[in-house]
Design a protein around this motif. Structure first.
Motif: not given
Length: 201
Positions: A1-28
């Protein structure tokens, strides 16, 4: 499995789960993991002789050269990459694995990660039936290279593995996507606003 998450979501939004897709802005910064289940290794005939990951990163993402490898004795810790529960850790730059990152085309760069002979000697047979996790981060570029919209920035990984007793290699594939979006805003004035000070917009 290849998974991804937005790094800041872990602390800011309590979303530590890795998923098949994620959203990110430039510089994220995006966190990636490859999760694989090592086969049973019971004798020298079943020793692993190759376990190579070849990962393609779209040009919109830049690898941060921080790959590490973790081994777990259960799937749950592996899928969450709970590094505190890892039974073995190979930190970035460790002699147990090699990495090569290079441009392959105008569309993508390629990251190759593989255990060295020393790494394979540590796997065979002590880490039989464990979960191997490759973890690294990549940054969404702040230029014209990220793909905007619903197509996303696609990243494919291929695992090639082989045993001592095999006269062929086997491959497994998976992918993850990072979506990023942009807003194009134009402020317009009516005729009654002609006296407005446009420098204060």
């Amino acid at each position: 499995d290849k998974k991804v998450r937005q790094h800041d979501d872990v602390e800011l939004y309590d979303e530590p789960e890795y998923k098949d897709s994620a959203t990110g802005s430039e510089g994220d910064v995006m966190d990636y993991i490859f999760v694989s289940h090592l086969p049973k290794i019971t004798s020298e005939a079943t020793y692993l002789t190759q376990y190579t990951f070849v990962d393609q990163l779209d040009k919109g993402l830049s690898y941060n050269r921080d790959a590490a490898i973790y081994f777990y004795d259960n799937r749950d810790d592996a899928m969450a990459n709970n590094t505190e529960n890892a039974i073995v850790t190979w930190k970035h730059g460790a002699t147990q694995f090699s990495e090569n990152y290079a441009s392959q085309s105008a569309e993508y760069n390629q990251l190759t990660i593989a255990p060295t002979l020393g790494g394979l000697n540590e796997i065979n047979p002590e880490l039989s039936d464990c979960y191997l996790v490759v973890a690294y981060t990549a940054t969404v570029n702040s230029d014209a290279t990220p793909v905007l919209g619903d197509y996303g920035n696609t990243n494919n990984v291929e695992l090639t593995w082989e045993r001592t007793s095999m006269d062929y290699s086997d491959t497994l594939e998976d992918r993850a996507r990072v979506y990023t979006y942009a807003l194009d805003l134009t402020k317009q004035f009516t005729e009654s606003d002609q006296e407005f000070d446009f420098t204060k917009v």
